[in-house]
Design a protein around this motif. Structure first.
Motif: not given
Length: 409
Positions: A98-104, A139-152
């Motif tokens: 969480i700390s690393a995410i907020r520091a971005l 984790l979810a409250p730390e973000f505005d959007a979710y991207v799924n690129d893991a088709y496999s």
């Protein structure tokens, strides 16, 4: 194409949580570079260069296996492909993460630790249950959007794949969008000419299910690998039995009725190998016509040269060719003739072509072919099978649902 949103639809300067599939071979503790890194790198670079704050999730191996390792090495490999710095944190959703995410800052990229090192990730559960897990709720409250690129991994109901799009607006990354479009083409597109499918590999049960599901979409099946031997066995040849392996008898027992039914009802659609290759006493490649086999005394490791010469013209006369599984043990150059031969025929043909499955697609680079000569080279395995047979992909369904929910607001 399904009605999901892609990363081109993202508002500006978002905090984005991105699911990749970087699961890779590990040799003596060293993670091996592969096509998955280069493919996902496009999504990562596009997001970073657009000024989003980018946090990546991925898995590696399963608990108890040698491949179950940290993602620290993955960050460096991905950075090399993406051309952007990828930081790593030895945590998934604890205080350090969480700390690393907020520091971005805008354009920064951070890779979290292996999702499968959390207890919430692996159980197959309904999306609503996963959305209520500590992992997702933290984790979810730390973000505005979710991207799924893991088709496999889209056929899995794991927390990182189906939980977050119920908590965040969901979008498809580059790999997700292109893989889905190409792999569903056999079911969704209309082709004016012949559609051919090359069927091989060791998981006969999977490909036999594909053959049964696609009989009205495919004009010709060209067989090799374990499935090819099992069909030869059903046709009365003394092959398709276990000798020094455990690949055949169990799958024969599970699929005998289906195989015999396919042969009886659609024999003109199924082209079987006319010869097979084996290792002779000198360690060289030997070949034998299936008509001359009186008893299986050793493993067959490839289809024979005559078979390739039969398959190639069928491929060249096709408007579309789909490949699922290798025709032999192509990693050994002696037994690459079948797999490489059909891939070269496809590459030389002006047709729509999809090569599916990570193992088979490796033969393209291993034997110096150009990936650009194929319409699409898939990095998916289980999801590719599901797409071919029209079975639902939970992670894709959640992206569609997210888009519909967003449009309804």
């Amino acid at each position: 194409m399904p009605s999901f949103r892609t990363i081109d639809d993202l508002p500006a300067e978002q905090r984005v949580l991105v699911r990749l599939d970087l699961n890779s071979p590990v040799e003596d503790g060293v993670v091996q570079d592969n096509r998955r890194f280069s493919r996902h790198a496009e999504t990562v670079a596009d997001l970073a260069n657009a000024g989003h704050r980018v946090v990546l999730m991925a898995h590696q191996g399963r608990p108890g296996r040698d491949t179950f390792v940290s993602l620290e090495q993955h960050a460096d490999i991905l950075a090399d492909h993406a051309g952007v710095d990828v930081d790593f944190v030895l945590d998934t959703f604890g205080e350090d993460a969480i700390s690393a995410i907020r520091a971005l800052d805008a354009g920064d990229v951070l890779l979290l630790e292996n999702t499968r090192m959390t207890d919430d990730e692996l159980p197959e559960k309904d999306p609503e249950e996963h959305a209520a897990s500590d992992f997702v709720e933290t984790l979810a409250p730390e973000f505005d959007a979710y991207v799924n690129d893991a088709y496999s991994a889209a056929h899995r109901k794991h927390a990182s794949l189906v939980g977050f799009p119920l908590r965040l607006p969901g979008y498809a990354g580059r790999v997700m969008a292109t893989e889905y479009e190409a792999n569903t083409a056999i079911a969704d597109r209309e082709f004016d000419g012949n559609v051919t499918m090359v069927v091989g590999g060791t998981k006969a049960t999977d490909v036999i299910g594909v053959m049964e599901a696609l009989d009205e979409k495919v004009d010709q099946f060209l067989l090799g690998g374990v499935a090819g031997e099992l069909f030869l066995r059903a046709a009365g040849y003394p092959v398709g039995e276990d000798v020094e392996t455990d690949l055949f008898d169990e799958q024969w027992a599970a699929n005998e009725e289906t195989i015999r039914s396919v042969l009886e009802q659609r024999r003109d659609q199924v082209t079987l190998a006319t010869d097979l290759a084996y290792e002779d006493p000198d360690g060289d490649r030997g070949e034998v016509a299936v008509d001359d086999v009186t008893e299986k005394t050793q493993s067959f490791l490839d289809v024979g040269t005559e078979t390739v010469e039969t398959y190639a013209p069928i491929i060249r006369d096709s408007e579309a060719v789909f490949v699922k599984g290798a025709l032999g043990v192509f990693e050994d150059e002696r037994f690459s003739v079948g797999t490489v031969g059909v891939l070269e025929a496809i590459a030389e043909t002006d047709c729509f072509s999809v090569v599916g499955g990570g193992d088979t697609s490796r033969a393209i680079t291993m034997y110096g072919m150009d990936e650009a000569d194929f319409s699409h080279v898939s990095i998916a395995g289980g999801a590719y099978i599901r797409a071919l047979t029209g079975e639902p992909l939970p992670a894709v369904e959640l992206l569609v649902r997210s888009a519909e929910d967003g449009a309804a607001r």
